[in-house]
Design an enzyme around this catalytic site. Structure first.
Site, PDB file in Angstrom:
ATOM      1  N   ASN A 285     -10.041  -0.685  -1.654  1.00 34.58           N
ATOM      2  CA  ASN A 285      -8.814  -0.450  -1.496  1.00 34.58           C
ATOM      3  C   ASN A 285      -8.025  -0.926  -2.755  1.00 34.58           C
ATOM      4  OD1 ASN A 285      -6.080  -0.694  -0.681  1.00 34.58           O
ATOM      5  ND2 ASN A 285      -6.456  -1.592   1.424  1.00 34.58           N
TER       6      ASN A 285
ATOM      7  N   HIS B  93      -3.822   7.110   1.623  1.00 33.93           N
ATOM      8  CA  HIS B  93      -3.949   5.896   1.214  1.00 33.93           C
ATOM      9  C   HIS B  93      -5.533   5.438   1.752  1.00 33.93           C
ATOM     10  CE1 HIS B  93      -4.192   1.601   0.258  1.00 33.93           C
ATOM     11  NE2 HIS B  93      -3.969   1.280   1.722  1.00 33.93           N
TER      12      HIS B  93
ATOM     13  N   CYS C 166       1.038  -1.317   0.075  1.00 31.68           N
ATOM     14  CA  CYS C 166       0.035  -0.049  -0.110  1.00 31.68           C
ATOM     15  C   CYS C 166       0.907   1.162  -0.096  1.00 31.68           C
ATOM     16  CB  CYS C 166      -1.034   0.022   1.281  1.00 31.68           C
ATOM     17  SG  CYS C 166      -2.059  -1.437   1.172  1.00 31.68           S
TER      18      CYS C 166
HETATM   19  N1  ACO Z   1     -19.352  -9.258   6.476  1.00 29.10           N
HETATM   20  C1  ACO Z   1     -20.051  -9.413   7.557  1.00 29.10           C
HETATM   21  N2  ACO Z   1     -19.365  -9.597   8.649  1.00 29.10           N
HETATM   22  C2  ACO Z   1     -18.089  -9.993   8.743  1.00 29.10           C
HETATM   23  C3  ACO Z   1     -17.230  -9.637   7.465  1.00 29.10           C
HETATM   24  C4  ACO Z   1     -17.872  -9.059   6.422  1.00 29.10           C
HETATM   25  N3  ACO Z   1     -17.287  -8.906   5.244  1.00 29.10           N
HETATM   26  N4  ACO Z   1     -16.130  -9.877   7.867  1.00 29.10           N
HETATM   27  C5  ACO Z   1     -15.944  -9.982   9.190  1.00 29.10           C
HETATM   28  N5  ACO Z   1     -17.134 -10.121   9.604  1.00 29.10           N
HETATM   29  C6  ACO Z   1     -17.762 -10.560  10.967  1.00 29.10           C
HETATM   30  C7  ACO Z   1     -16.527 -11.585  11.895  1.00 29.10           C
HETATM   31  O1  ACO Z   1     -16.534 -12.750  11.443  1.00 29.10           O
HETATM   32  C8  ACO Z   1     -16.970 -11.219  13.172  1.00 29.10           C
HETATM   33  O2  ACO Z   1     -18.038 -11.975  13.412  1.00 29.10           O
HETATM   34  P1  ACO Z   1     -17.857 -12.717  14.931  1.00 29.10           P
HETATM   35  O3  ACO Z   1     -18.024 -11.230  15.971  1.00 29.10           O
HETATM   36  O4  ACO Z   1     -19.269 -13.469  14.951  1.00 29.10           O
HETATM   37  O5  ACO Z   1     -16.705 -13.448  15.068  1.00 29.10           O
HETATM   38  C9  ACO Z   1     -17.448  -9.624  13.168  1.00 29.10           C
HETATM   39  O6  ACO Z   1     -17.701  -9.461  11.974  1.00 29.10           O
HETATM   40  C10 ACO Z   1     -16.504  -8.902  13.704  1.00 29.10           C
HETATM   41  O7  ACO Z   1     -15.176  -9.013  12.828  1.00 29.10           O
HETATM   42  P2  ACO Z   1     -14.000  -8.065  13.389  1.00 29.10           P
HETATM   43  O8  ACO Z   1     -12.749  -8.758  12.398  1.00 29.10           O
HETATM   44  O9  ACO Z   1     -13.681  -8.085  14.574  1.00 29.10           O
HETATM   45  O10 ACO Z   1     -14.439  -6.772  12.535  1.00 29.10           O
HETATM   46  P3  ACO Z   1     -13.848  -5.460  12.826  1.00 29.10           P
HETATM   47  O11 ACO Z   1     -14.974  -4.555  13.461  1.00 29.10           O
HETATM   48  O12 ACO Z   1     -12.290  -5.358  13.424  1.00 29.10           O
HETATM   49  O13 ACO Z   1     -13.846  -4.887  11.306  1.00 29.10           O
HETATM   50  C11 ACO Z   1     -12.051  -4.373   9.562  1.00 29.10           C
HETATM   51  C12 ACO Z   1     -12.982  -5.384  10.121  1.00 29.10           C
HETATM   52  C13 ACO Z   1     -12.962  -3.473   8.793  1.00 29.10           C
HETATM   53  C14 ACO Z   1     -11.217  -5.140   8.420  1.00 29.10           C
HETATM   54  C15 ACO Z   1     -11.391  -3.709  10.770  1.00 29.10           C
HETATM   55  O14 ACO Z   1     -10.722  -4.256  11.507  1.00 29.10           O
HETATM   56  C16 ACO Z   1     -10.353  -2.703  10.151  1.00 29.10           C
HETATM   57  O15 ACO Z   1     -10.882  -1.532   9.650  1.00 29.10           O
HETATM   58  N6  ACO Z   1      -9.264  -2.967   9.965  1.00 29.10           N
HETATM   59  C17 ACO Z   1      -8.300  -2.023   9.301  1.00 29.10           C
HETATM   60  C18 ACO Z   1      -7.489  -2.944   8.332  1.00 29.10           C
HETATM   61  C19 ACO Z   1      -7.927  -2.447   6.753  1.00 29.10           C
HETATM   62  O16 ACO Z   1      -8.820  -1.796   6.622  1.00 29.10           O
HETATM   63  N7  ACO Z   1      -7.141  -3.060   6.031  1.00 29.10           N
HETATM   64  C20 ACO Z   1      -7.320  -2.716   4.596  1.00 29.10           C
HETATM   65  C21 ACO Z   1      -6.150  -3.470   3.978  1.00 29.10           C
HETATM   66  S1  ACO Z   1      -4.772  -2.883   4.886  1.00 29.10           S
HETATM   67  C22 ACO Z   1      -4.097  -1.559   4.293  1.00 29.10           C
HETATM   68  O17 ACO Z   1      -4.586  -1.036   3.182  1.00 29.10           O
HETATM   69  C23 ACO Z   1      -3.479  -0.607   5.254  1.00 29.10           C
END
Ligand code: ACO
Length: 331
Positions: free
Chosen positions: A288, A258, A113
């Site tokens: 992304n 980004h 990224c």
């Molecule tokens: N749709 C529905 N539910 C989902 C999905 C989806 N696509 N993905 C995960 N879930 C569920 C999980 O299974 C989990 O269920 P559970 O509670 O029954 O176990 C629940 O949603 C919560 O999952 P988490 O992974 O804890 O969700 P979180 O609130 O952390 O959000 C996210 C996930 C959006 C990826 C978050 O962690 C985030 O913003 N991370 C930053 C990383 C990022 O954006 N990276 C992009 C690429 S890296 C970069 O470019 C820097």
């Protein structure tokens, strides 16, 4: 010593629009879940057969036209991607071939990224040595073909899109414009927090059925860890750039972060105390696109009239590695 000015920008995204609702037909997810956590409404995914080199060529041709220069004037290519068309050689030589750049060097960069910001530092340094006058800097990504689009892969699959962005960089003696500084970092101790394990050269064969069964072919991420580091490192490296130039966040005319996740960009904005007018986001349309997010956003910002001559432009990125960086430019 000359400075590096951006004299043209361009971008290209596949025509195929994949909405959040479209994804609900492939996996257990919802428009609401995706929008609330990421800000993404839709993304572009390639039709089978489209190559990264083709996408990069389209974005580059737009940048060449914008700059009003011929391809033959390009002295070197710097291309950033984590999704090369082939294991080797890099996508850069295919782009150079498509554009008819003769024997101009093609430097491929793997900083995920952060690829465009890393590439800007490399290109800026090359221009300041006066060995090269005009460099084509490209970020291109095909993420869709590497995703698990079943429910098992939904945490990653909803985030990523495909696209290409390009910038033409040229030496200038004008002290009122161009790159002021670039700052890049890496911290490999976090490499496995966000990565794609296979194919792997240290395994023989490099890829096999086990890699599919054990999911090593799909990108994996500890999302919350990534979030935490991203919202710390990006404001930090923007401040590093501002401090190096004796500037304040209030003096930034446009920050292009980004486009990883709208929530990350909003947190970066808040930590730097920037207004909505100072920050450009387009993740809702493209998801992304990794190394391509910043040049696509830059190209769009230019066309939307968000940048005027003399404006202070700041770019910042964070991604797999971890790698991160920033750049400050006078437009
Ligand atoms: N749709 C529905 N539910 C989902 C999905 C989806 N696509 N993905 C995960 N879930 C569920 C999980 O299974 C989990 O269920 P559970 O509670 O029954 O176990 C629940 O949603 C919560 O999952 P988490 O992974 O804890 O969700 P979180 O609130 O952390 O959000 C996210 C996930 C959006 C990826 C978050 O962690 C985030 O913003 N991370 C930053 C990383 C990022 O954006 N990276 C992009 C690429 S890296 C970069 O470019 C820097």
């Amino acid at each position: 010593m000359p400075r590096t000015a951006i004299i043209g920008t361009g971008h290209w995204v596949p025509e195929r629009v994949v909405t959040n609702d479209d994804l609900t037909e492939l996996m257990d997810t919802s428009d609401e879940w995706i929008r609330e956590r990421t800000g993404i409404r839709e993304r572009r995914w390639v039709e089978p057969g489209t190559t990264g080199a083709e996408m990069a060529t389209r974005a580059s041709r737009m940048a060449l036209e914008d700059a009003g220069i011929a391809a033959e004037e390009v002295d070197a290519v710097v291309l950033a991607t984590l999704s090369p068309d082939h294991f080797f050689p890099g996508t850069g030589v295919f782009l150079a071939r498509e554009l008819g750049l003769g024997t101009a060097p093609a430097i491929d960069l793997r900083a995920q990224c952060s690829g465009f910001v890393y590439g800007l530092q490399v290109a800026d340094a090359l221009i300041r040595t006066e060995q090269y006058r005009t460099i084509l800097l490209v970020g291109v990504e095909i993420q869709s073909t590497g995703l698990d689009v079943s429910t098992e892969g939904r945490d990653m699959a909803v985030l990523f899109g495909d696209g290409a962005g390009a910038a033409l960089l040229r030496a200038t003696d004008d002290p009122t414009r161009g790159v002021l500084s670039t700052h890049i970092h890496a911290e490999g101790e976090h490499a496995e927090i966000l990565w794609g394990d296979a194919p792997a050269s240290w395994r023989h064969p490099r890829i096999g059925p086990d890699d599919f069964d054990e999911r090593r072919v799909y990108p994996s991420m500890a999302g919350r860890e990534v979030f935490k580091h991203a919202v710390t490192r990006m404001p930090e490296v923007v401040r590093e750039a501002l401090d190096a130039n004796g500037l304040e966040p209030s003096e930034i005319d446009l920050l292009i972060p980004h486009q990883a996740n709208l929530r990350i960009s909003q947190m970066v904005q808040k930590r730097l105390r920037l207004s909505d007018e100072q920050v450009f986001n387009n993740i809702e349309k493209y998801g992304n696109t990794t190394a391509a997010t910043i040049p696509i956003a830059l190209s769009e910002a230019v066309r939307l009239g968000r940048l005027e001559r003399g404006d202070l432009l700041c770019l910042t990125a964070f991604g797999s590695g971890f790698t991160w960086g920033s750049a400050l430019l006078r437009w």
